[in-house]
Design a protein around this motif. Structure first.
Motif, PDB file in Angstrom:
ATOM      1  N   UNK A 121       1.845  -2.656   0.845  1.00 24.10           N
ATOM      2  CA  UNK A 121       1.864  -3.564  -0.304  1.00 24.10           C
ATOM      3  C   UNK A 121       2.824  -4.725  -0.059  1.00 24.10           C
ATOM      4  N   UNK A 122       4.011  -4.411   0.406  1.00 24.99           N
ATOM      5  CA  UNK A 122       5.040  -5.439   0.611  1.00 24.99           C
ATOM      6  C   UNK A 122       4.612  -6.460   1.665  1.00 24.99           C
ATOM      7  N   UNK A 123       3.977  -5.989   2.726  1.00 22.32           N
ATOM      8  CA  UNK A 123       3.616  -6.880   3.818  1.00 22.32           C
ATOM      9  C   UNK A 123       2.219  -7.479   3.655  1.00 22.32           C
ATOM     10  N   UNK A 124       1.513  -7.101   2.596  1.00 22.13           N
ATOM     11  CA  UNK A 124       0.233  -7.732   2.290  1.00 22.13           C
ATOM     12  C   UNK A 124      -0.902  -7.342   3.211  1.00 22.13           C
ATOM     13  N   UNK A 125      -1.224  -6.061   3.293  1.00 22.18           N
ATOM     14  CA  UNK A 125      -2.340  -5.609   4.112  1.00 22.18           C
ATOM     15  C   UNK A 125      -3.646  -6.220   3.612  1.00 22.18           C
ATOM     16  N   UNK A 126      -4.402  -6.893   4.486  1.00 23.99           N
ATOM     17  CA  UNK A 126      -5.668  -7.506   4.065  1.00 23.99           C
ATOM     18  C   UNK A 126      -6.719  -6.459   3.700  1.00 23.99           C
ATOM     19  N   UNK A 127      -7.631  -6.831   2.851  1.00 18.74           N
ATOM     20  CA  UNK A 127      -8.806  -6.022   2.537  1.00 18.74           C
ATOM     21  C   UNK A 127     -10.014  -6.773   3.065  1.00 18.74           C
TER      22      UNK A 127
END
Length: 134
Positions: A121-127
């Motif tokens: 969440x913190x590092x912004x995992x792409x979907x």
């Protein structure tokens, strides 16, 4: 690899399953007794942290008498969450002068480096959306 499947049943319910056979019913509208998808995201944050923090503190000889993880967030836009806050309710073991320091150190390290959900969440995992099955 992690893989889950969420399926709408003939009667309009949403059932999530994993490859090990676990099942959970989701609330599509946030009503009723089942978790909504946003609540499950918060479950993932709190769950990942507590199931990693608890055994590490216990391995160091400091098993907390009570340990509860609580994750909260609010929508900041119609379809976007603001920051997630992870809080613990802890009852320290009686007579254990080092338990609080050990717990704090472990909980901070777990949230920062070891909890896959928090880091993602913190590092912004792409979907990535794959519509090849249409």
């Amino acid at each position: 690899m992690y893989e889950i499947k969420v399926e709408r049943t003939d009667d309009g319910r949403y059932i999530a399953t994993n490859e090990r056979g676990a099942r959970i019913e989701l609330s599509g509208d946030g009503q009723g007794p089942n978790f909504s998808p946003v609540e499950l995201l918060l479950v993932a944050v709190a769950g990942c942290n507590i199931v990693t923090t608890e055994p590490l503190t216990a391995q160091r000889g400091h098993r907390m008498t009570k340990l509860v993880a609580k994750a909260t967030s609010e929508k900041i836009e119609r379809n976007k969450l603001g920051p997630v806050t992870l809080a613990y309710e802890v009852e320290l073991p009686a007579g254990d002068a080092d338990a609080e320091k050990v717990f704090r150190d472990v909980a901070e390290r777990v949230e920062e480096r070891h909890c896959t959900v928090s880091r993602s969440l913190r590092e912004g995992t792409p979907v990535n959306l794959d519509l090849d099955g249409v």
